[in-house]
Design an enzyme around this catalytic site. Structure first.
Site, short mmCIF file in Angstrom:
data_model
loop_
_atom_site.label_atom_id
_atom_site.label_comp_id
_atom_site.label_asym_id
_atom_site.label_seq_id
_atom_site.Cartn_x
_atom_site.Cartn_y
_atom_site.Cartn_z
CG ASP A 78 41.91 33.69 35.99
OD1 ASP A 78 42.62 32.90 35.32
OD2 ASP A 78 42.02 34.92 35.92
CB CYS A 119 37.81 31.03 30.73
SG CYS A 119 36.23 30.17 31.03
CG ASP A 120 38.97 34.90 33.69
OD1 ASP A 120 37.86 34.60 33.23
OD2 ASP A 120 39.14 35.22 34.86
CE LYS A 121 44.01 36.94 33.39
NZ LYS A 121 42.77 36.43 34.01
CB CYS A 192 31.91 32.58 35.96
SG CYS A 192 32.97 31.21 36.49
CD GLU A 442 41.58 37.53 38.27
OE1 GLU A 442 40.91 36.69 38.89
OE2 GLU A 442 41.36 37.86 37.10
CB SER A 468 38.15 38.18 40.23
OG SER A 468 37.03 37.59 39.62
#
Length: 557
Positions: A78, A119-121, A192, A442, A468
């Site tokens: 992202d 990570c995100d998705k 992150c 985002e 985000s």
């Protein structure tokens, strides 16, 4: 065993022959077949090390007397996809990941699965697949990265780098200082380091019961991650023997507890979107009103970057997710402690020996940051189906001001950089929802620009897109219905007065119902931004943010 479908009986001789070509022996056909669902990809720092993780997982599965088969999913970073068309692919990638895992696992009749996301998705995509497939599953995430330190000794992370761009643009820091932040913001592999979306979802995976204790906070480079891998294989074997499946674990009560942790930690607003999608996959009737009810009874116990200078390594040092849950359990009615988890034990048993080791990082019930959770659900004539604000990332509880309207993120970022936004304004970025974006991108670049220019407490931002987990300030997202669906946000005009009241959970525009009705009659739906390819199909099938932005199968009746 489920895998007997492809390995038992004389008629499966061709299947066994193919499997022997992969290295299997006759004795392997009496063992459980385990899918190792990895997400190794070199361009994502949170996933670059997962190739080695996969090898360790396979070794642990073999040691537990089972047969591993590894495959990989796609992934989108992202941060790298931020601020350009790549961000439109981020949320839709969640659906591709879920579909690809379903495809591989159901086509080959695996008995169990170990998922290695980070990570995100990728994490929610795999979780959605696990609930859809519903075979015994354990998650072992890649772990968070450490925070960085500049040459001056300042603690920094990815959020610092994004905000550094705005600070440089407004003349607050030099090019050399920006380069220093850039060079040290992401010092290692891992997700992150703040309470951004990736870490939020990995923590929620732990409290839901799909991952083992420690999954959310142990750093990627910590040797204890390897111990988690060994435990995951052992626990998966127990889950298979006891036939404990994801839908046995992810109940309405488990989702309550996930949101309770989210509120206690002030997690990313994206958790609302993803967890509602999980509820859909689990066949549960779970809506934003129930999230709001959880928020009202859960105190905000810890602030993690971007809401403070603490990072996931500090949470881990202070006792981890188990310590937060143990403290929350002291308040009656907050957690459902007797539900089953991937350990084969209850949540109560999982956290029995946990304790807070640093009350500066994890506050006690007697000393919360606030009596209610770090996320709030807002409603009103501007968001009839709801909107989300990360209330723990702003000290401002009420804001009222005139709209400055932009019909895309790119338009908004250019306007902010050119000084078109001033103190007291409400920036509106619309036509960026699930359908309108498409992909509900985002808004980290605009929020970071506002914060970096020193306007974080003086300018609000509203959008039907997402934020985000690194975003902070007066940022209201997920506005539903979205502009592309004719929601009120599409009817706003320059200068309309908008009121955001966090305490009262209100999001209102000071325009009469009669005037809004008149505008609605005159409104025309814009042409879709994308009509072909994956994004074109996605825009046709995606549902609203308030139902998790999942894909709806067309009605063929």
């Amino acid at each position: 065993m489920r895998s007997d479908m492809i390995k038992k009986g004389f008629d499966k001789a061709p299947h066994r022959s193919l499997l022997k070509a992969t290295g299997l022996k006759d004795e392997d056909f009496d063992k459980p077949f385990i899918a190792i669902c990895n997400s190794f990809i070199e361009i994502i720092p949170g996933h670059k090390h997962l190739n080695e993780f996969g090898k360790l997982v396979k070794e642990a599965v073999r040691a537990a007397g089972m047969v591993p088969f590894e495959f990989n999913t796609i992934g989108v970073d992202d941060g790298i996809a931020m601020g350009h068309i790549g961000m439109r692919y981020s949320l839709p990638s969640r659906e591709i990941i879920a579909d690809s895992v379903e495809t591989v696992v159901n086509a080959h009749w695996f008995d169990g699965m170990i998922c290695i996301p980070n990570c995100d998705k990728i994490t929610p995509g795999m979780m959605m697949a696990a609930l859809r497939i519903n075979i015994p599953t354990v998650f072992v995430s890649g772990g968070p990265m450490a925070a960085g330190k500049t040459s001056k000794g300042d603690v920094v992370d990815l959020s610092s780098v994004f905000e550094g761009v705005g600070a440089y643009q407004s003349g607050k820091i030099s090019e050399e200082e920006l380069k220093d932040i850039e060079d040290h913001g992401c010092p290692s592999c891992g997700s992150c380091s703040g309470m951004f979306t990736a870490n939020s979802m990995n923590c929620l995976c732990e409290v839901l019961g799909l991952a083992l204790p420690g999954n959310g906070s142990i750093l990627a480079i910590d040797p204890r991650r390897e111990e988690l891998i060994k435990q995951a294989a052992e626990k998966l074997k127990i889950l298979i023997e006891r036939d404990i499946k994801p839908r046995d674990i992810v109940t309405e009560e488990a989702i309550d507890d996930a949101f309770a942790l989210d509120m206690a930690m002030g997690g990313s607003t994206n958790t609302v979107l993803h967890t509602l999608a999980l509820a859909q996959e689990a066949g549960l009737d779970y809506d934003m009103n129930r999230i709001d009810a959880v928020s009202r009874r859960v105190p905000h116990l810890c602030k993690v970057s971007p809401a403070s200078n603490w990072h996931m390594e500090d949470i881990d040092r202070a006792g981890g997710i188990s310590a937060i849950l143990k403290e929350m359990s002291r308040k009656e009615g907050v957690l459902h402690l007797d539900r089953i988890t991937a350990t084969g034990q209850t949540l109560r048993e999982n956290i029995a020996h946990a304790e807070i080791k640093d009350k500066e990082v994890i506050h006690s019930l007697e000393n919360p940051h606030s009596e209610e959770g770090g996320l709030r659900i807002l409603k009103g004539n501007l968001a009839k189906d709801g909107a989300v604000i990360k209330s723990g990332a702003t000290e401002v509880k009420r804001f009222e001001g005139p709209c400055v309207i932009f019909n895309s993120q790119d338009e908004a970022l250019a306007g902010i950089m050119l000084g078109k936004v001033k103190k007291g304004d409400v920036v509106v970025i619309r036509y960026e929802g699930p359908r309108g974006g498409p992909g509900m991108p985002e808004m980290l670049a605009p929020t970071s620009a506002i914060a970096g220019m020193g306007l974080g407490a003086d300018v609000a931002l509203l959008t039907d897109g997402r934020f985000s987990g690194a975003s902070r300030g007066i940022s209201v997202g997920h506005i539903s219905p979205e502009a592309a669906a004719g929601g009120t946000i599409a009817l706003l005009e320059q200068g309309d007065i908008v009121c955001i009241d966090v305490e009262e959970r209100l999001l209102e525009v000071r325009v009469s119902d009669e005037e809004l009705g008149k505008r609605k009659k005159e409104w025309k739906r814009p042409e879709p931004k994308v009509k072909t390819g994956w994004l074109g199909r996605y825009a046709q099938m995606v549902t609203s943010a308030n139902t998790g932005a999942v894909l709806k199968i067309p009605n063929f009746d």
